[in-house]
Design an enzyme around this catalytic site. Structure first.
Site, mmCIF file in Angstrom:
data_model
loop_
_atom_site.group_PDB
_atom_site.id
_atom_site.type_symbol
_atom_site.label_atom_id
_atom_site.label_comp_id
_atom_site.label_asym_id
_atom_site.label_seq_id
_atom_site.Cartn_x
_atom_site.Cartn_y
_atom_site.Cartn_z
ATOM 1 N N SER A 434 0.828 -1.207 0.000
ATOM 2 C CA SER A 434 0.000 0.000 0.000
ATOM 3 C C SER A 434 0.864 1.258 0.000
ATOM 4 C CB SER A 434 -0.887 -0.005 1.250
ATOM 5 O OG SER A 434 -1.910 0.946 1.151
ATOM 6 N N PRO A 435 0.376 2.354 -0.602
ATOM 7 C CA PRO A 435 1.122 3.618 -0.526
ATOM 8 C C PRO A 435 1.336 4.037 0.927
ATOM 9 C CG PRO A 435 -0.647 3.767 -2.139
ATOM 10 C CD PRO A 435 -0.857 2.481 -1.397
ATOM 11 N N GLN A 513 1.269 6.789 -7.113
ATOM 12 C CA GLN A 513 0.043 7.427 -6.656
ATOM 13 C C GLN A 513 0.222 8.937 -6.752
ATOM 14 O OE1 GLN A 513 -1.169 7.946 -2.396
ATOM 15 N NE2 GLN A 513 -2.751 6.425 -2.887
ATOM 16 N N TYR A 594 -7.368 14.904 1.055
ATOM 17 C CA TYR A 594 -6.498 15.717 0.208
ATOM 18 C C TYR A 594 -7.340 16.409 -0.856
ATOM 19 C CZ TYR A 594 -2.906 13.220 2.763
ATOM 20 O OH TYR A 594 -2.131 12.715 3.772
ATOM 21 N N ARG A 642 -8.074 5.916 -5.633
ATOM 22 C CA ARG A 642 -8.315 5.668 -4.205
ATOM 23 C C ARG A 642 -9.350 6.668 -3.711
ATOM 24 N NH1 ARG A 642 -4.582 4.279 1.042
ATOM 25 N NH2 ARG A 642 -4.473 2.339 -0.110
ATOM 26 N N ARG A 736 1.350 -1.557 7.093
ATOM 27 C CA ARG A 736 2.188 -1.860 8.264
ATOM 28 C C ARG A 736 2.835 -3.246 8.210
ATOM 29 N NH1 ARG A 736 -1.812 1.487 10.165
ATOM 30 N NH2 ARG A 736 -1.140 3.265 11.427
#
Length: 793
Positions: A434-435, A513, A594, A642, A736
């Site tokens: 994942s980013p 991304q 964002y 996303r 993680r």
């Protein structure tokens, strides 16, 4: 304060049934017997009473129950092995009495579209609710409990003045809880299905789920035996289906006959019977506090969990075991009640999360009807996320193998290592790194850290490695350490990294991304103070509307039409550089508050022009940016988007809107939707838990008909296998776990004994494809045990 002398209840593992006490330092006996009043004579209240008397025979325990001994609703009660183990330790007499009446079975049958699939190895035990109450009544009388049946309890405040302890076990409609609503602060959540408890005078040979697709909508039957000649039958359906079928106009007898007709095949044409049965809706009960002074909530008064994952009786009995143990172990009442809540609350919360996932699965059952038959069955069995792929394999390998074959897994290939195609890109497995923002660039240029970070994870076996959010302008950075693609130098630096991945980790794809920070920019590095403004060197922010992200934070400028065009062209230019840098996939970041996410959410977009207002207006600018990027991004390379499928805040993006957002991007050419949630407003209240965001991906996948990437607390390869095989997602993105172990995917393959093309080890690493030995394994095994005089065998 509370004696444990002679008590069989004592310390045990947190969250499990409590074991017998052997602690020689238990609190000393009190100077006077405990006087306890228990409001409610259901299984939880009765078992609490019996345990309190077992703790000390001189305790004075009174149970108030307003109904007659045999006046009970429902029919059968299911108890787990774990709960039964706790009962056996705490009171062997009760356990032996229950054991004599148990009906046990192992199988679950799922019947859908005239096809039955059976999964074995599940180990159920059930008995009649009336029989359970008889056993507990007898035990309470034998122990000297004062049973006051057909007797309304005095007001709880009066009992609290005259007793040391008041246990409110008065059910989901607890009058005690309501009397102290301002203290317990209950939250009651109604749900969307109607259901009715009925019975059949024969025993199912398995736990049976049967689906009926009627002219009015989908209905389902949950059935299980509770005696050699009797079964519980629960019929459930959405409220609108219930009304369309006319059940709202039928009495108890008519409803019972109608249900028997609808499920005649499951019942073999036999009738159903009722017992004060009424259609109702399930309500989830959560209390912020479980005790007040010497009053404590237990069972359904404190919490409820949907019947589709187990019995409320099970939770109530486990509450009773924990409460009795804490009373034995703690020197004061307040410490005991605090310890009881501390022990039980996380267990109950976990159960309620699983129950919520299960009940919502049944509420949205029609979403899955078109799945292949075995996948549908697997999806049903794993709906709560507590039963998993590996768990089912241990119980019934044959069933799991059949699901995998139907899914298309090659022989001896776990679901997570099956390939998946997006446009011209074939991913060798279902794992995505994942980013993750690293905040380690200089002037937007990725350096050696990024090469090592992304290169290591590319070598680790994942099919797709994603960059962090790469910013399209200097003003679009989150922090001064954010990477960018707004200069040629940055593009060249990224090319160094993509070349390494393609050359040294063949078969691994790397994606970029692209995003713009919007109102969440100009902040410190995460480890210096996440979302906190820079002490100096701040740059101006822009957003859909002039709303700061944090109270007192920098107020962004509302973007003008001309500035919108500039931002769109920044995305277009960055996408061109990304293509030149050799990325295999591009993801447009429209999540987490964002800039583009700020347009989508009604909480952050207050515009009154064409770019605000309705969802269509809020989608306009993100879609314009997507189209601009798609124009310059090579046609054979996939694009994903996303989104935050919910803001976790009142008035924010709804789950229904998230489906429409996904549909809109798919219609414009998005190849998959990366489904995240939240981080849009500071006042969010996420419902954290294992795989907690996957239901949103599941919904989008089935309702929008677009491939999805699931994210959010997916931490094990078993989770990935389960989610993919059930059809809830196509890909799983993990963050993680890949920070903890860059070779997470390769290690997942090794742990499952898989060495196929879905997880190829780089040639220099092949010697590490088996875990090293960690200690001696050839020690002699014990073979013979001798018992001398006086020893127990």
């Amino acid at each position: 304060m509370f004696s444990s002398q002679g008590s069989p209840v004592g310390p045990g593992a947190r969250g499990t049934a409590r074991a017998t006490t052997t602690n020689p330092h238990s609190p000393a006996k009190t100077s006077h017997p405990l006087q306890a009043a228990i409001i409610g004579g259901g299984p939880g209240g009765l078992y609490t009473a019996a345990l309190l008397k077992r703790l000390a025979p001189d305790h004075e325990v009174t149970v108030y129950e307003r109904t007659a001994p045999d006046d009970t609703f429902g029919f059968g009660v299911v108890l787990s092995d774990e709960t039964l183990g706790g009962i056996e330790h705490a009171d062997p007499t009760v356990y032996e009495a229950l054991k004599a009446h148990f009906v046990r079975w192992d199988d679950i049958d799922i019947v859908h579209r005239n096809t039955r699939h059976t999964s074995g190895g599940h180990r159920f035990a059930a008995l009649g609710r009336r029989r359970l109450l008889e056993i507990l009544h007898d035990r309470c009388r034998d122990l000297g409990v004062d049973l006051r049946l057909r007797t309304e309890a005095p007001p709880p405040d009066e009992l609290a003045r005259t007793h040391d302890l008041v246990v409110a076990a008065d059910g989901v409609h607890s009058a005690t809880r309501e009397a102290y609503r301002d203290v317990f602060r209950p939250h009651l959540t109604p749900h969307r299905c109607r259901y009715i408890w009925l019975a059949a005078d024969f025993a199912f040979d398995a736990f049976r789920f049967e689906i009926a697709e009627t002219e009015h909508g989908v209905m389902q039957l949950h059935g299980y035996p509770y005696a050699p000649d009797a079964s519980t039958v629960i019929v459930e359906m959405r409220e609108e289906v219930w009304r369309a079928a006319g059940f709202d106009e039928l009495d108890e007898t008519e409803s019972t006959a109608r249900c028997a007709k609808i499920f005649a095949d499951a019942l073999g044409g036999r009738p159903l019977r009722s017992n004060k049965s009424a259609w109702t809706t399930f309500r989830t009960v959560v209390n912020e506090r479980w005790s007040h002074g010497n009053i404590v909530l237990l069972g359904d008064a404190a919490h409820t969990a949907h019947f589709s994952i187990g019995s409320g009786t099970k939770l109530a009995v486990e509450d009773a075991l924990a409460l009795a143990a804490c009373l034995a172990e703690r020197p004061t009442l307040q410490e005991a009640l605090s310890a009881y809540e501390e022990e039980r609350r996380p267990v109950v919360a976990s159960t309620q999360r699983a129950a919520k996932a299960s009940l919502e699965w049944f509420e949205d059952l029609d979403r899955y009807l078109a799945q292949p038959p075995r996948q549908f069955a697997f999806n049903l069995l794993t709906r709560s996320r507590r039963v998993t792929h590996e768990n089912l394999r241990l119980r019934d390998a044959g069933f799991t193998d059949s699901v995998e074959r139907e899914f298309g897994c090659p022989p001896h290939t776990p679901p997570m290592f099956t390939p998946f195609r997006l446009r011209g890109l074939t991913l060798r497995n279902r794992v995505v790194v994942s980013p993750m923002d690293m905040y380690s660039a200089t002037d937007g240029v990725p350096g050696d850290f990024h090469l090592v970070h992304l290169g290591a994870r590319a070598l680790g076996g994942a099919a797709l490695v994603m960059t962090e959010m790469v910013c399209v302008s200097a003003e679009g950075r989150i922090t001064p350490g954010c990477a960018g693609l707004y200069t040629g130098r940055q593009g060249e630096a990224w090319r160094r990294i993509t070349d390494f991945v393609h050359d040294c980790a063949p078969g691994t794809a790397i994606g970029v991304q692209l995003g713009h920070s919007g109102r969440k920019g100009s902040t410190r590095l995460m480890w210096e103070g996440m979302d906190e403004p820079l002490p100096e060197g701040n740059w101006p922010l822009v957003a859909p509307s002039p709303l700061p992200y944090r109270p007192g934070g920098q107020i962004p400028r509302e973007l003008t039409r001309a500035q919108l065009t500039d931002v769109r062209e920044q995305f277009r230019a960055a996408a061109g550089r990304a293509a030149g840098a050799g990325f295999d996939l591009l993801e447009l970041h429209c999540a987490h508050g964002y800039l583009l996410s700020g347009f989508l959410s009604p909480l952050t977009n207050r515009r009154t022009d064409a770019y605000g207002g309705s969802l269509e207006g809020r989608l306009r600018f993100p879609l314009e940016v997507f189209d601009a990027v798609r124009e310059v991004w090579p046609d054979e390379r996939p694009m994903t988007v996303r989104i935050s499928a919910t803001d976790w805040a009142e008035g924010g993006t709804s789950a229904e809107e998230a489906v429409e957002i996904a549909r809109a991007f798919a219609a414009h050419g998005a190849d998959a939707i990366d489904v995240s949630t939240g981080q849009v407003v500071t006042g969010e209240r996420p419902e954290f838990g294992r795989s907690y965001q996957t239901p949103y991906a599941d919904r989008i996948r089935h309702e929008a008909g677009v491939p999805v990437i699931a994210v959010g607390a997916i931490s094990s390869w078993d989770d990935v296998n389960s989610l993919v095989l059930a059809g809830r997602t196509d890909l799983c993105a993990l963050a993680r776990p890949h920070l903890y172990d860059p070779h997470w995917t390769l290690h997942a393959a090794a742990e499952q004994g898989y060495d196929g093309p879905g997880a190829a080890w780089p040639a220099p690493y092949r010697a590490g494809s088996r875990p090293p030995r960690t200690g001696r394994t050839d020690a002699p095994k014990p073979r013979l045990t001798l018992h001398g005089p006086g020893q127990d065998g």
